[in-house]
Enzyme design. Structure first.
Site, PDB file in Angstrom:
ATOM      1  N   THR A 170       0.874  -1.115   0.012  1.00 23.34           N
ATOM      2  CA  THR A 170      -0.157   0.173  -0.274  1.00 23.34           C
ATOM      3  C   THR A 170       1.039   1.239   0.070  1.00 23.34           C
ATOM      4  O   THR A 170       2.038   0.989   0.712  1.00 23.34           O
ATOM      5  CB  THR A 170      -0.637  -0.226   0.977  1.00 23.34           C
ATOM      6  OG1 THR A 170      -1.870  -1.305   1.161  1.00 23.34           O
ATOM      7  CG2 THR A 170      -1.876   0.976   1.029  1.00 23.34           C
ATOM      8  N   PHE A 172       1.517   5.012   0.720  1.00 27.03           N
ATOM      9  CA  PHE A 172       0.901   5.735   2.086  1.00 27.03           C
ATOM     10  C   PHE A 172       0.838   7.308   1.295  1.00 27.03           C
ATOM     11  O   PHE A 172       1.915   7.600   0.691  1.00 27.03           O
ATOM     12  CB  PHE A 172       0.843   5.689   3.741  1.00 27.03           C
ATOM     13  CG  PHE A 172       0.743   4.345   3.869  1.00 27.03           C
ATOM     14  CD1 PHE A 172      -0.973   5.459   4.814  1.00 27.03           C
ATOM     15  CD2 PHE A 172       0.692   3.544   3.673  1.00 27.03           C
ATOM     16  CE1 PHE A 172      -1.451   3.860   4.720  1.00 27.03           C
ATOM     17  CE2 PHE A 172       0.038   2.064   3.862  1.00 27.03           C
ATOM     18  CZ  PHE A 172      -0.982   2.610   4.979  1.00 27.03           C
TER      19      PHE A 172
END
Ligand code: PRE
Length: 272
Positions: A170, A172
């Site tokens: 992921t 960010f």
């Protein structure tokens, strides 16, 4: 004074993990969703926020993109986090009737859940750690969350690495209010809206980057919410908004597009 950093709560989210990796000496504040984090940065209640932008299995996080577009904030940094999910609970696998997690996390484990828990009901929660906190109360519930969230909420690990691929990363965004200075290794994120999407309009916009040898690292469309088939384009490119070729390209695009918003110009991570 310690910096005030906002993340999705409660304690134990992947967002918190990303924030702690980036900033060791900070006061972490917890919010119920990504828009709340970004709104608190905009109001200056926080110094910075850390929110997920996109995931290698599930794609963009729509709420984050919408908040970046509508609010007066800047992306000031990025970081990639490998996401390893666990199935956490109080009972044995046979006791599990309900599986809880954030929609992104459930989606990242879709194949596993279908294979191993096709009979269990899936329920979405505000975050992975929220799921772990709830599973603490009910033995028939299990949560998909980080192993550390399991420790924090006193849950056993029923199964490890339940995400559908080990390439589960992921990205960010670190969100603040002012643009960092150029470092020579930067990325710029833009949102572009072409009111009258005539034939070749997007091609012309992309051409402004191509002729200046500006490398794009991402392009995606997202509904404008003004009608079916009407889109914003979110574009990431290599370079800083103050680099002359980027400045020139943006000046040309501003004449062509109804909206050209710089979401941020920030040092880019070495990993893709
Ligand atoms: O629920 C969490 O733990 C979060 O920080 C949110 C979030 C996301 O929405 O992408 C962050 C990382 C993972 O991709 C799964 C969930």
């Amino acid at each position: 004074m310690k910096r005030k950093v906002g993340v999705l709560g409660p304690e134990g989210t992947f967002s918190e993990k990303a924030a702690r990796r980036l900033m060791l000496d900070s006061d972490i504040c917890y919010f119920t969703d990504f828009d709340e984090v970004i709104a608190a940065v905009e109001r200056s209640d926080l110094d910075i926020g850390v929110v997920p932008l996109e995931n290698s299995l599930e794609g963009s996080v729509g709420q984050t993109l919408d908040a970046l577009l509508s609010r007066d904030v800047q992306i000031v940094g990025e970081m990639n986090l490998e996401v390893r999910h666990c199935l956490l609970g109080r009972g044995s696998p046979e006791d599990v009737k309900v599986i809880l997690s954030h929609p992104q996390a459930l989606a990242q484990c879709r194949g596993y859940l279908k294979r191993r828990f096709s009979g269990a009901e899936q329920r979405t929660t505000g975050s992975t750690s929220h799921a772990a906190r709830l599973a603490q109360e009910f033995p028939e519930m299990a949560a998909i969350a980080d192993a550390e969230a399991g420790e924090r909420y006193g849950l056993a690990i029923i199964d490890r690495n339940v995400q559908d691929s080990d390439e589960n990363v992921t990205r960010f965004a670190v969100v603040g209010r002012s643009t960092p200075k150029p470092t020579g290794f930067d990325k710029t994120s833009l949102a572009i809206y072409l009111e009258r999407a005539e034939a070749g309009a997007l091609w012309e916009v992309l051409g402004e980057f191509a002729v200046r040898k500006i490398n794009l690292t991402k392009i995606e469309s997202r509904p404008s919410k003004m009608g079916l088939g009407d889109y914003y384009f979110f574009i990431d490119l290599e370079g800083h908004v103050t680099d002359p070729p980027v400045e020139e390209a943006l000046a040309r695009i501003r004449k062509r597009a109804a909206v050209t918003k710089v979401l941020g110009s920030y040092p880019r991570t070495a990993s893709p």
